[in-house]
Design an enzyme around this catalytic site. Structure first.
Site, PDB file in Angstrom:
ATOM      1  N   GLU A  12       3.319  23.606 -31.877  1.00 33.83           N
ATOM      2  CA  GLU A  12       4.565  23.686 -31.092  1.00 33.83           C
ATOM      3  C   GLU A  12       5.163  25.083 -31.234  1.00 33.83           C
ATOM      4  OE1 GLU A  12       6.672  22.823 -29.038  1.00 33.83           O
ATOM      5  OE2 GLU A  12       6.559  20.685 -28.625  1.00 33.83           O
ATOM      6  N   ASN A 141      12.854  18.360 -25.609  1.00 38.69           N
ATOM      7  CA  ASN A 141      11.831  19.331 -25.257  1.00 38.69           C
ATOM      8  C   ASN A 141      12.312  20.209 -24.102  1.00 38.69           C
ATOM      9  OD1 ASN A 141       9.307  19.525 -26.724  1.00 38.69           O
ATOM     10  ND2 ASN A 141       8.988  17.365 -26.246  1.00 38.69           N
ATOM     11  N   ASP A 191       6.673  18.341 -21.866  1.00 32.60           N
ATOM     12  CA  ASP A 191       6.849  18.776 -23.254  1.00 32.60           C
ATOM     13  C   ASP A 191       7.528  20.148 -23.237  1.00 32.60           C
ATOM     14  OD1 ASP A 191       6.252  19.445 -26.112  1.00 32.60           O
ATOM     15  OD2 ASP A 191       5.036  17.637 -26.005  1.00 32.60           O
TER      16      ASP A 191
END
Length: 281
Positions: A12, A141, A191
């Site tokens: 991430e 997100n 995302d």
């Protein structure tokens, strides 16, 4: 296509650091942060808590979001100094997606450790003040900002919705968020996201092996297919910001391939925006 072959459980927080010509990213579940120049060796830092996102302060310092705090991190020696607690009294949550805004603030989302319904929130840290902006989000997100600095986006991946909210001159929300992109009918999971210099929003779509671009009106434009199934966060990088770097994850996969969990890099036919800097003074 593979920029870094090290497999992350939950890659991430992709962030291009132009001062260092390097990509920064995280393995949230592995509690690690990485930095690598194209063609160079990967550097790695380990943390006691989950870490998920960063904002650039200057060449040597970052704001790093962990499960319990925002901290000032020094890339030269790996030292860290807490700036403010982040849901430190809530054992259910950790940090997730985050990004610096055009006004010098830092937006950070939280999420339940088991994605508990509505456990997460969007926060903003600006000139020493941490303020909760939007509560009751399940999977925070897609925090990103339009090129004119007047609007922010964020998503709840669990609801497949990306919102848009107006900002005032200091970067605080100037109204209520409005649904901007609803992907629920397509079964797509937005995302991490980033906005290019033309105003197009690129969102990694968890489980769909792609990053998709939507124009400034929220209309689908095109997608880049990738070999990893759970892509998680894109970032524009390179000297002209014309390469796209994308993190991915092995989390939830019973049979990960060698590409799952890697960081990928592909050419983009549009330039990104430079990352904004966080003001700490």
């Amino acid at each position: 296509m593979i920029f870094d072959a090290g497999q992350c459980q939950l890659g991430e927080g992709a962030l291009w650091h132009s001062d260092r010509n390097a990509l920064i990213w995280f393995d949230i579940l592995g509690r690690r942060m990485f930095m690598r120049e194209p063609g160079g060796e990967r550097r790695e830092w380990r943390f006691e808590d989950h870490v998920s996102a960063a904002g650039i302060v200057d060449r040597d310092r970052l704001i790093v979001a962990s499960s319990r705090a925002l901290s000032l991190f020094d890339l030269r020696d790996g030292s860290s100094r807490p700036l403010v607690a982040l849901e430190a009294d809530n054992p259910v949550t950790r940090s997730n997606d985050g990004r610096a805004d055009p006004q010098g603030g830092f937006w950070i989302g939280t999420i339940g450790l088991n994605a508990e319904d509505g456990a997460g929130s969007i926060w903003r840290w600006y000139r020493g003040e941490l303020r909760r902006l939007f509560p009751d989000i399940t999977i925070t997100n897609a925090i990103c900002f339009t090129p004119d600095g007047r609007h922010a986006h964020f998503a709840d991946t669990a609801r497949s919705i990306v919102w848009k909210v107006a900002l005032d001159a200091d970067g605080w929300p100037a109204g209520d968020p409005q649904p901007w992109l609803d992907l629920s009918a397509e079964g797509l999971n937005p995302d991490g996201a980033v906005i290019d210099a033309q105003g197009g929003l690129w969102t990694a779509q968890w489980g769909a092996s792609r990053v998709a671009r939507y124009d400034a009106e929220g209309r689908f434009d095109r997608a880049i297919d990738l070999p990893a199934r759970h892509v998680s966060c894109p970032a524009f990088g390179g000297p002209e910001l014309t390469r796209m770097f994308v993190t991915s994850a092995t989390q939830g996969l019973d049979d990960p391939t060698p590409e799952d969990g890697c960081v990928m890099s592909v050419p983009a036919d549009v330039a990104g925006q430079p990352e904004y800097r966080v003001r700490v003074d």
